[in-house]
Write a protein that holds these residues in place. Structure first.
Motif, PDB file in Angstrom:
ATOM      1  N   PHE A 120       0.813  -1.218   0.000  1.00 11.18           N
ATOM      2  CA  PHE A 120       0.000   0.000   0.000  1.00 11.18           C
ATOM      3  C   PHE A 120       0.847   1.268   0.000  1.00 11.18           C
ATOM      4  N   ASN A 121       1.896   1.327   0.853  1.00 14.54           N
ATOM      5  CA  ASN A 121       2.604   2.604   1.023  1.00 14.54           C
ATOM      6  C   ASN A 121       3.891   2.759   0.206  1.00 14.54           C
ATOM      7  N   SER A 122       4.279   1.736  -0.539  1.00 13.57           N
ATOM      8  CA  SER A 122       5.585   1.773  -1.195  1.00 13.57           C
ATOM      9  C   SER A 122       5.679   2.856  -2.279  1.00 13.57           C
ATOM     10  N   ASP A 123       4.630   3.020  -3.053  1.00 10.57           N
ATOM     11  CA  ASP A 123       4.605   4.092  -4.059  1.00 10.57           C
ATOM     12  C   ASP A 123       4.822   5.466  -3.421  1.00 10.57           C
ATOM     13  N   TRP A 124       4.202   5.634  -2.267  1.00  6.63           N
ATOM     14  CA  TRP A 124       4.307   6.909  -1.558  1.00  6.63           C
ATOM     15  C   TRP A 124       5.745   7.194  -1.118  1.00  6.63           C
ATOM     16  N   VAL A 125       6.410   6.166  -0.559  1.00  7.08           N
ATOM     17  CA  VAL A 125       7.798   6.358  -0.113  1.00  7.08           C
ATOM     18  C   VAL A 125       8.687   6.677  -1.311  1.00  7.08           C
ATOM     19  N   ASP A 126       8.471   5.983  -2.415  1.00  8.39           N
ATOM     20  CA  ASP A 126       9.232   6.308  -3.635  1.00  8.39           C
ATOM     21  C   ASP A 126       8.964   7.756  -4.073  1.00  8.39           C
ATOM     22  N   PHE A 127       7.695   8.123  -4.026  1.00 16.36           N
ATOM     23  CA  PHE A 127       7.282   9.458  -4.469  1.00 16.36           C
ATOM     24  C   PHE A 127       7.969  10.566  -3.674  1.00 16.36           C
ATOM     25  N   ALA A 147      -3.281  14.550  -3.401  1.00 19.53           N
ATOM     26  CA  ALA A 147      -3.521  15.637  -2.438  1.00 19.53           C
ATOM     27  C   ALA A 147      -2.223  16.242  -1.918  1.00 19.53           C
ATOM     28  N   ALA A 148      -1.139  15.477  -1.933  1.00 22.06           N
ATOM     29  CA  ALA A 148       0.144  15.983  -1.417  1.00 22.06           C
ATOM     30  C   ALA A 148       0.588  17.248  -2.141  1.00 22.06           C
ATOM     31  N   VAL A 149       0.292  17.344  -3.425  1.00 16.85           N
ATOM     32  CA  VAL A 149       0.673  18.535  -4.186  1.00 16.85           C
ATOM     33  C   VAL A 149      -0.012  19.784  -3.631  1.00 16.85           C
ATOM     34  N   TYR A 150      -1.268  19.630  -3.240  1.00 16.67           N
ATOM     35  CA  TYR A 150      -2.069  20.800  -2.878  1.00 16.67           C
ATOM     36  C   TYR A 150      -2.146  21.039  -1.371  1.00 16.67           C
ATOM     37  N   ALA A 151      -2.056  19.974  -0.595  1.00 18.91           N
ATOM     38  CA  ALA A 151      -2.139  20.135   0.863  1.00 18.91           C
ATOM     39  C   ALA A 151      -0.776  20.003   1.526  1.00 18.91           C
ATOM     40  N   GLY A 152       0.237  19.619   0.767  1.00 21.79           N
ATOM     41  CA  GLY A 152       1.564  19.431   1.328  1.00 21.79           C
ATOM     42  C   GLY A 152       1.831  17.974   1.673  1.00 21.79           C
ATOM     43  N   VAL A 153       3.100  17.610   1.633  1.00 20.97           N
ATOM     44  CA  VAL A 153       3.511  16.238   1.899  1.00 20.97           C
ATOM     45  C   VAL A 153       3.134  15.758   3.308  1.00 20.97           C
ATOM     46  N   PRO A 154       3.276  16.589   4.347  1.00 18.21           N
ATOM     47  CA  PRO A 154       2.970  16.065   5.691  1.00 18.21           C
ATOM     48  C   PRO A 154       1.520  15.605   5.850  1.00 18.21           C
ATOM     49  N   ALA A 155       0.575  16.312   5.249  1.00 13.16           N
ATOM     50  CA  ALA A 155      -0.829  15.906   5.355  1.00 13.16           C
ATOM     51  C   ALA A 155      -1.032  14.535   4.708  1.00 13.16           C
ATOM     52  N   SER A 156      -0.445  14.324   3.530  1.00  8.38           N
ATOM     53  CA  SER A 156      -0.605  13.038   2.863  1.00  8.38           C
ATOM     54  C   SER A 156       0.201  11.942   3.553  1.00  8.38           C
ATOM     55  N   ASN A 157       1.333  12.320   4.105  1.00  8.46           N
ATOM     56  CA  ASN A 157       2.135  11.351   4.848  1.00  8.46           C
ATOM     57  C   ASN A 157       1.333  10.779   6.010  1.00  8.46           C
ATOM     58  N   HIS A 158       0.660  11.657   6.736  1.00  5.06           N
ATOM     59  CA  HIS A 158      -0.151  11.181   7.845  1.00  5.06           C
ATOM     60  C   HIS A 158      -1.366  10.390   7.339  1.00  5.06           C
ATOM     61  N   ALA A 159      -1.958  10.848   6.255  1.00  2.00           N
ATOM     62  CA  ALA A 159      -3.109  10.130   5.685  1.00  2.00           C
ATOM     63  C   ALA A 159      -2.715   8.704   5.278  1.00  2.00           C
ATOM     64  N   MET A 160      -1.514   8.541   4.720  1.00  3.63           N
ATOM     65  CA  MET A 160      -1.045   7.198   4.362  1.00  3.63           C
ATOM     66  C   MET A 160      -0.965   6.297   5.598  1.00  3.63           C
ATOM     67  N   LYS A 161      -0.452   6.848   6.698  1.00  5.23           N
ATOM     68  CA  LYS A 161      -0.366   6.058   7.934  1.00  5.23           C
ATOM     69  C   LYS A 161      -1.747   5.641   8.429  1.00  5.23           C
ATOM     70  N   GLU A 162      -2.675   6.592   8.430  1.00  6.69           N
ATOM     71  CA  GLU A 162      -4.026   6.296   8.890  1.00  6.69           C
ATOM     72  C   GLU A 162      -4.676   5.235   8.004  1.00  6.69           C
ATOM     73  N   ALA A 163      -4.547   5.422   6.691  1.00  4.76           N
ATOM     74  CA  ALA A 163      -5.173   4.477   5.760  1.00  4.76           C
ATOM     75  C   ALA A 163      -4.536   3.098   5.903  1.00  4.76           C
ATOM     76  N   ASP A 164      -3.217   3.071   6.026  1.00  4.20           N
ATOM     77  CA  ASP A 164      -2.506   1.801   6.177  1.00  4.20           C
ATOM     78  C   ASP A 164      -3.023   1.036   7.405  1.00  4.20           C
ATOM     79  N   GLU A 165      -3.176   1.742   8.514  1.00  5.20           N
ATOM     80  CA  GLU A 165      -3.660   1.098   9.739  1.00  5.20           C
ATOM     81  C   GLU A 165      -5.086   0.588   9.591  1.00  5.20           C
ATOM     82  N   ILE A 166      -5.933   1.402   8.979  1.00  2.92           N
ATOM     83  CA  ILE A 166      -7.333   0.997   8.835  1.00  2.92           C
ATOM     84  C   ILE A 166      -7.456  -0.195   7.893  1.00  2.92           C
ATOM     85  N   PHE A 167      -6.701  -0.179   6.806  1.00  5.40           N
ATOM     86  CA  PHE A 167      -6.775  -1.297   5.878  1.00  5.40           C
ATOM     87  C   PHE A 167      -6.254  -2.582   6.535  1.00  5.40           C
ATOM     88  N   LYS A 168      -5.245  -2.455   7.391  1.00  9.84           N
ATOM     89  CA  LYS A 168      -4.768  -3.645   8.122  1.00  9.84           C
ATOM     90  C   LYS A 168      -5.844  -4.171   9.072  1.00  9.84           C
TER      91      LYS A 168
END
Lengths: 129, 129, 129, 129, 129, 129
Positions: free
Chosen positions: C36-43, D104-125
């Motif tokens: 899930f997150n690998s594309d993001w880390v590359d990005f 969304a990282a382009v428009y909201a900044g990398v930190p917002a999407s970075n955190h969103a990836m973590k949240e999504a990763d946890e929920i999908f798990k």
């Protein structure tokens, strides 16, 4: 343009909106209704001005402080100008509004309050003319 | 740790802070002072609690509404919890705070107020125990 | 998980990331890669760590101040913790970081800096252990 | 706790909320109703879930993208988690959600999407377990 | 001013940018390039328009919703106006955009959507002329 | 309008403000003082320009980066324009400021830096005239 249905929520919201913002402002807004924005005006008249502003648990004067503080913090300056007039209509003095702006600087940062001072200064000058 | 100088601004700020936030909270904060954060605590005691909160133009009860509204809008939840207790100390009821949170939803969005409801609910439960 | 291609942008970004954040942090992040997150880390390795951090016009030490100030202002605390360590690696002292946090309070508001002080205090304690 | 009146807006909003968020989530929320938060749950059921989500002009699947994008941008993570499940219920795949977060990282900044990836990763798990 | 190298990322980004924003807008932007802003235009052409917008996982039409929603939420009105035209180019109707703005009010607050309605109304009027 | 008391904090803050922002800007601001905004100007002269900017722990040049980064991130454009001139006065070059803006795009999002580029471009043109 007159698409707004005369349901109870709409009527109560429209009355509160007029009471807080004044006839001049509401008349101008209604004149600007068109096919694109009319749904939106109906939506906020019911959803904001009726469903929230007419709730009995807090007097309109206090609702004005909450509103001004939130929009100052978020930099919504159209809304700040609008509700600055509403705050005066709801009983706040210019001196008290100045104090709210100074107070907000601690929590929202100096730039937000700096801009709010400019906006308020301009509006108070317009009203004095 | 006791680096704070006993100047007039510090003394007046410390007194206001204790009056709004309560002894329990301030005692805990003072116990956590260390070489890193002590300048900061001195800074806000003078700059926020004295220079702003003790200004005569607005009563502390109204300053609490401005504070709560700004920090709710900006999502500063540490500060929201802190000043929720301050708002009760300054004379607001739980019902009125609930109304402020519902009102703020219009201007700050539903998610900000949704989270504020959770925080307030938890704090009020803690205080009831 | 090892989907990251060994192109030039990726290699240069990965090296800069490792230099700023340290091996311990990057090793842990790489271990957490998954489908899930690998594309993001590359990005972000290419788009942020190579395309921006390796630009010659500003030394990494100054890039750390910009980064810390922006994420403090926007309340991105995961990123603040991460780049606080990066700022130390890039040559800033704890005292200087304390001053940046105090300075930022004027422009981002006291609550943002208040929380930043807590985060920094905790991280500096962890690093001392 | 069962203060919610069975008016039409409430019934339609409650049905939409249940359809988007799922029974498990709504049942848990309803169980947590109490004297303090019940007005709020009624308010959003009518004002958000009926008045906005049931409007015919945009299918729920698109409403999910708007919702996720706004709450990611503003850092409302409680709401992000909630509506991530809603987005899956409304027909988006995990891959598409990953792309939205990267975009969304382009428009909201990398930190917002970075955190969103973590949240999504946890929920999908959690959902895979 | 023509500093932009003709690398693959630049070419693909420039093509996508032109497709989404239209020739008129891009031509005007390119004419405004100068020694100060040229690096920036190159940077976003590669980093945003190529690296993100050309990714295959999500069609441009959906990317437009994410973009509009994020910039509305954050109050980036230059970008909102720009991507409003992009959204029409990518297949959304004015009615659907109106619905997105109404929907966003729940999550970003009424003032953000109120301002978005004004911006959209003005742009749609310009386009009709 | 000359309500400002000549206390030590005021004098030191006024000197720092004049050093960073330049005589032209400060003279104009002082000329705009009136009964409404005078308290505010006194407040920031003492609270921001003396209490924070004159602290010894960080040189003014670095304080300029923190300031610019925070106000860019939060979209405070009045303040950005003001402190852009301050940053030049404190020793930064236009090229370095361009790099800060590009760097900030990663953390604050492309739209914030896009707007900052426009503002900086306009100010640098004005200064060249």
């Amino acid at each position: 343009m007159s698409s707004n249905p005369a349901d109870e929520r709409y009527r109560r919201g429209a009355a509160m909106r007029r009471k807080v913002l004044g006839d001049a402002w509401v008349d101008r807004s209604e004149k600007n209704r068109n096919a694109f924005n009319s749904d939106w005006v109906d939506f906020i008249t019911r959803g904001a001005w009726c469903d929230v502003w007419t709730r009995p648990g807090l007097e309109p004067k206090i609702r004005s402080v909450v509103t001004l503080s939130v929009v100052l913090a978020l930099g919504h300056w159209d809304e700040f100008r609008l509700h600055l007039r509403g705050a005066l209509n709801n009983g706040w003095t210019r001196e008290e509004i100045k104090e709210m702006i100074i107070h907000a600087a601690v929590y929202a940062g100096v730039p937000a309050s700096n801009h709010a001072m400019k906006e308020a200064d301009e509006i108070f000058k317009e009203m004095t003319l």
